[in-house]
Design a protein around this motif. Structure first.
Motif, PDB file in Angstrom:
ATOM      1  N   ASN A   1      29.815  11.841  76.666  1.00  0.00           N
ATOM      2  CA  ASN A   1      29.917  11.599  75.583  1.00  0.00           C
ATOM      3  C   ASN A   1      31.112  12.420  74.652  1.00  0.00           C
ATOM      4  OD1 ASN A   1      28.665  10.822  72.821  1.00  0.00           O
ATOM      5  ND2 ASN A   1      28.102  13.027  72.192  1.00  0.00           N
ATOM      6  N   GLN A   2      31.865  12.926  75.801  1.00  0.00           N
ATOM      7  CA  GLN A   2      33.189  13.591  75.339  1.00  0.00           C
ATOM      8  C   GLN A   2      34.060  12.899  75.934  1.00  0.00           C
ATOM      9  OE1 GLN A   2      31.025  17.217  76.094  1.00  0.00           O
ATOM     10  NE2 GLN A   2      31.889  18.366  74.368  1.00  0.00           N
ATOM     11  N   ILE A   3      34.850  11.950  75.506  1.00  0.00           N
ATOM     12  CA  ILE A   3      35.942  11.175  76.186  1.00  0.00           C
ATOM     13  C   ILE A   3      37.204  12.077  75.849  1.00  0.00           C
ATOM     14  CG2 ILE A   3      36.967   9.200  76.447  1.00  0.00           C
ATOM     15  CD1 ILE A   3      34.051   9.019  76.685  1.00  0.00           C
ATOM     16  N   ASP A   4      38.150  12.275  77.061  1.00  0.00           N
ATOM     17  CA  ASP A   4      39.124  13.074  77.074  1.00  0.00           C
ATOM     18  C   ASP A   4      40.425  12.326  76.387  1.00  0.00           C
ATOM     19  OD1 ASP A   4      37.687  14.741  78.629  1.00  0.00           O
ATOM     20  OD2 ASP A   4      39.309  15.061  80.125  1.00  0.00           O
ATOM     21  N   ILE A   5      40.899  13.264  75.624  1.00  0.00           N
ATOM     22  CA  ILE A   5      42.442  12.571  74.799  1.00  0.00           C
ATOM     23  C   ILE A   5      43.470  12.581  75.732  1.00  0.00           C
ATOM     24  CG2 ILE A   5      43.938  13.128  73.001  1.00  0.00           C
ATOM     25  CD1 ILE A   5      41.581  14.732  71.724  1.00  0.00           C
ATOM     26  N   ASN A   6      44.306  11.413  75.603  1.00  0.00           N
ATOM     27  CA  ASN A   6      45.510  11.510  76.189  1.00  0.00           C
ATOM     28  C   ASN A   6      46.478  12.283  75.441  1.00  0.00           C
ATOM     29  OD1 ASN A   6      48.062  11.062  77.637  1.00  0.00           O
ATOM     30  ND2 ASN A   6      47.373   8.684  78.181  1.00  0.00           N
ATOM     31  N   VAL A   7      46.745  13.353  76.019  1.00  0.00           N
ATOM     32  CA  VAL A   7      47.710  14.290  74.862  1.00  0.00           C
ATOM     33  C   VAL A   7      49.016  13.931  74.842  1.00  0.00           C
ATOM     34  CG1 VAL A   7      45.974  16.108  74.884  1.00  0.00           C
ATOM     35  CG2 VAL A   7      47.635  16.067  76.585  1.00  0.00           C
ATOM     36  N   LYS A   8      49.450  13.335  76.037  1.00  0.00           N
ATOM     37  CA  LYS A   8      50.936  12.904  76.106  1.00  0.00           C
ATOM     38  C   LYS A   8      51.300  11.452  75.359  1.00  0.00           C
ATOM     39  CE  LYS A   8      51.142  14.899  80.910  1.00  0.00           C
ATOM     40  NZ  LYS A   8      51.496  14.384  82.253  1.00  0.00           N
ATOM     41  N   SER A   9      50.229  10.901  75.062  1.00  0.00           N
ATOM     42  CA  SER A   9      50.551   9.647  74.400  1.00  0.00           C
ATOM     43  C   SER A   9      50.849   9.639  72.717  1.00  0.00           C
ATOM     44  CB  SER A   9      49.486   8.895  74.447  1.00  0.00           C
ATOM     45  OG  SER A   9      48.088   9.189  73.653  1.00  0.00           O
TER      46      SER A   9
ATOM     47  N   PRO B   1      29.873  15.234  63.543  1.00  0.00           N
ATOM     48  CA  PRO B   1      28.768  16.054  62.986  1.00  0.00           C
ATOM     49  C   PRO B   1      28.586  17.328  63.651  1.00  0.00           C
ATOM     50  CG  PRO B   1      27.949  14.567  64.862  1.00  0.00           C
ATOM     51  CD  PRO B   1      29.645  14.341  64.586  1.00  0.00           C
ATOM     52  N   ILE B   2      27.780  18.003  63.272  1.00  0.00           N
ATOM     53  CA  ILE B   2      27.403  19.424  63.522  1.00  0.00           C
ATOM     54  C   ILE B   2      26.268  19.525  64.738  1.00  0.00           C
ATOM     55  CG2 ILE B   2      28.133  20.737  61.644  1.00  0.00           C
ATOM     56  CD1 ILE B   2      25.264  21.013  60.637  1.00  0.00           C
ATOM     57  N   ASP B   3      25.753  18.339  64.872  1.00  0.00           N
ATOM     58  CA  ASP B   3      24.485  18.287  65.609  1.00  0.00           C
ATOM     59  C   ASP B   3      24.493  17.134  66.767  1.00  0.00           C
ATOM     60  OD1 ASP B   3      24.293  16.295  63.871  1.00  0.00           O
ATOM     61  OD2 ASP B   3      22.304  16.685  63.123  1.00  0.00           O
ATOM     62  N   GLY B   4      25.773  17.042  67.254  1.00  0.00           N
ATOM     63  CA  GLY B   4      25.979  16.182  68.134  1.00  0.00           C
ATOM     64  C   GLY B   4      25.604  16.582  69.637  1.00  0.00           C
ATOM     65  N   SER B   5      25.945  16.260  70.725  1.00  0.00           N
ATOM     66  CA  SER B   5      25.375  16.611  72.052  1.00  0.00           C
ATOM     67  C   SER B   5      25.825  17.848  72.450  1.00  0.00           C
ATOM     68  CB  SER B   5      25.558  15.430  72.996  1.00  0.00           C
ATOM     69  OG  SER B   5      26.833  15.421  73.227  1.00  0.00           O
ATOM     70  N   ASP B   6      26.895  18.488  71.765  1.00  0.00           N
ATOM     71  CA  ASP B   6      27.469  19.683  72.150  1.00  0.00           C
ATOM     72  C   ASP B   6      27.789  20.675  70.958  1.00  0.00           C
ATOM     73  OD1 ASP B   6      28.392  21.560  73.553  1.00  0.00           O
ATOM     74  OD2 ASP B   6      30.361  20.931  74.171  1.00  0.00           O
TER      75      ASP B   6
END
Length: 490
Positions: free
Chosen positions: A161-169, A46-51
């Motif tokens: 509310n912003q969970i980091d991605i495991n960019v290596k997986s 959404p455009i109106d999340g927490s950030d």
């Protein structure tokens, strides 16, 4: 190839109160022939999340309140179009993370998200935790209990509310590849790598802009290039880091420029600005203001590394912004208004200069004459002042510079001399052939000259900060024209 002309930075909903179609109408109507490109800030669901869209539930879906991918396509058919690839994180409200919450490690999306154990499988020492660089106070881990009965420490660089991605997986790679492909299919030709400096975490390091991060940016940029898109890295850090990053991606931001221009205007001294422009990356986008605050860390010292400005100059800069804004920026910066950015001052650039029309146009003139492709934030385009009502309503520090503008607000702004003067400057920057040539800078003390030349054409900005005498010397078609900056708001 990106047009070497001025671009607009904007939200679709905050500039028109409507959506992408209405933004297109504005660009093709009152702002016709002003901008060659648009950085369309997050339009995802959404455009109106927490950030404000930087915490997407679904990064590959356009928020239906703004329009559709067809509207994105139509906008990108007429303008260079930049979109944010949010490299580092996904919303905790995403269907993928909700599945993890329900099932824990049994979830098919478990590998998409990064936990402390992924980086520190043998445990993390206090020294290792203190070494991690985070732009916000507190821990970068959030303990969350899942449906399998276990509590896991998820990596949350920015907010819980912003969970980091495991960019290596494999899951992380596929997730970002899907978004890149969606962009390429819908006329997005510039990718802004949001928060890319935090994407790679490694035990025993500060987990920010590592050698492995540079390699990751190389690979991500190559992927985007293969799909016909260029990349720009969004990184707030020491100025030397920007110089190094510029060698690894298509473009970087010149985030040191906004505080250096303010410093020059406040101190009537051009030395730091001239020193920087002599070495700054040429493959950059320039900004004065953005949807975030005015970056300070980019010009200052970091640890043992000296900055373009020293600590005392940085302190004076910040305090002068607070003074010029009549204390309004202080209400939205630091620990005020739930603010979490440690390296930014929240204030419109116009108010940071005391709402002085001439100084504001001078700041823009320096930006447009500096190396790089200029971007103008919608609030800056309309010389907006701090939105204290919105700040009071949301208690979000950055909202001081994220106003919602109606059509009537825009019509009123377009009648202001300072806005008309800015549009004239934009058109000069877009149309003069010398800006496609070679750049030179010289000066010291109270004065500086920024010069461009190509073949028989040249254009020069001569500034005396002490007297505020500013001339543009335009040479082309065998004719020389002297223009006083004061004429732009006469």
């Amino acid at each position: 190839m990106i047009n070497n002309k001025v671009q607009l930075i904007t939200y679709a909903d905050r500039i028109t109160g409507q959506g992408i179609d209405e933004l297109s109408n504005l660009l093709n109507g009152p702002l016709k022939d002003v901008f060659a490109g648009v950085h369309l800030l997050p339009f995802y669901n959404p455009i109106d999340g927490s950030d404000a869209g930087f915490d997407p539930i679904d990064h590959s879906e356009v928020d239906s309140r703004l329009g559709s991918w067809q509207d994105i396509q139509a906008l990108g058919a007429n303008y260079d179009l930049m979109a944010d690839l949010i490299v580092n994180h996904v919303s905790a409200q995403s269907y993928q993370f909700k599945d993890v919450l329900a099932k824990g490690k049994e979830s098919e999306f478990w590998d998409l998200f990064l936990t402390k154990d992924d980086v520190f499988p043998n445990g993390m020492s206090e020294t290792e935790q203190k070494a991690i660089y985070r732009p916000r106070p507190g821990s970068c881990f959030t303990p969350i209990k899942c449906g399998d009965g276990n509590t896991y420490d998820f990596w949350t660089t920015f907010t819980d509310n912003q969970i980091d991605i495991n960019v290596k997986s494999l899951a992380g790679i596929e997730y970002l590849n899907n978004v890149l492909t969606k962009f390429s299919e819908n006329n997005v030709n510039i990718i802004r790598l949001d928060a890319a400096g935090y994407a790679i975490k490694q035990a025993g390091t500060n987990c920010f802009m590592l050698d492995e991060t540079f390699a990751y940016l190389d690979k991500l940029s190559a992927q985007a290039n293969d799909l016909g898109m260029e990349t720009i890295a969004e990184i707030h850090s020491h100025y030397q880091t920007q110089v190094e990053v510029a060698k690894r991606v298509n473009m970087v931001y010149d985030f040191a420029l906004p505080p250096l221009i303010l410093h020059s205007l406040f101190s009537n001294n051009a030395d730091a600005l001239v020193d920087w422009l002599a070495i700054s990356p040429r493959n950059c986008l320039t900004v004065l203001d953005t949807h975030d605050g005015i970056g300070i860390i980019d010009a200052g010292p970091m640890g043992e590394k000296p900055g373009l400005l020293d600590a005392e100059q940085i302190d004076n800069l910040v305090e002068t912004i607070h003074e010029k804004s009549k204390g309004q920026s202080r209400l939205a910066t630091g620990a005020a208004a739930s603010n979490v950015d440690l390296y930014q001052v929240n204030c419109t650039y116009y108010n940071a200069l005391g709402a002085d029309d001439f100084d504001y146009l001078l700041a823009r003139a320096i930006q447009f004459f500096a190396p790089g492709i200029p971007q103008v934030y919608y609030g800056g385009l309309f010389a907006c002042e701090n939105d204290m009502d919105l700040l009071a309503n949301t208690n979000v520090g950055r909202d001081i510079n994220r106003p919602y503008l109606s059509a009537a607000d825009i019509d009123k702004a377009l009648a202001k001399p300072v806005v008309n003067g800015l549009i004239k400057l934009i058109k000069l920057r877009n149309e003069h052939p010398a800006f496609n040539g070679e750049f030179n800078v010289k000066g010291e003390g109270t004065s500086c000259c920024l010069n461009w030349h190509k073949d028989e054409s040249s254009i020069e900005l001569k500034v005396n900060f002490a007297s505020r005498e500013v001339l543009i010397i335009d040479q082309h078609d065998n004719e020389q024209v002297l223009i006083s900056l004061a004429d732009f708001i006469a």
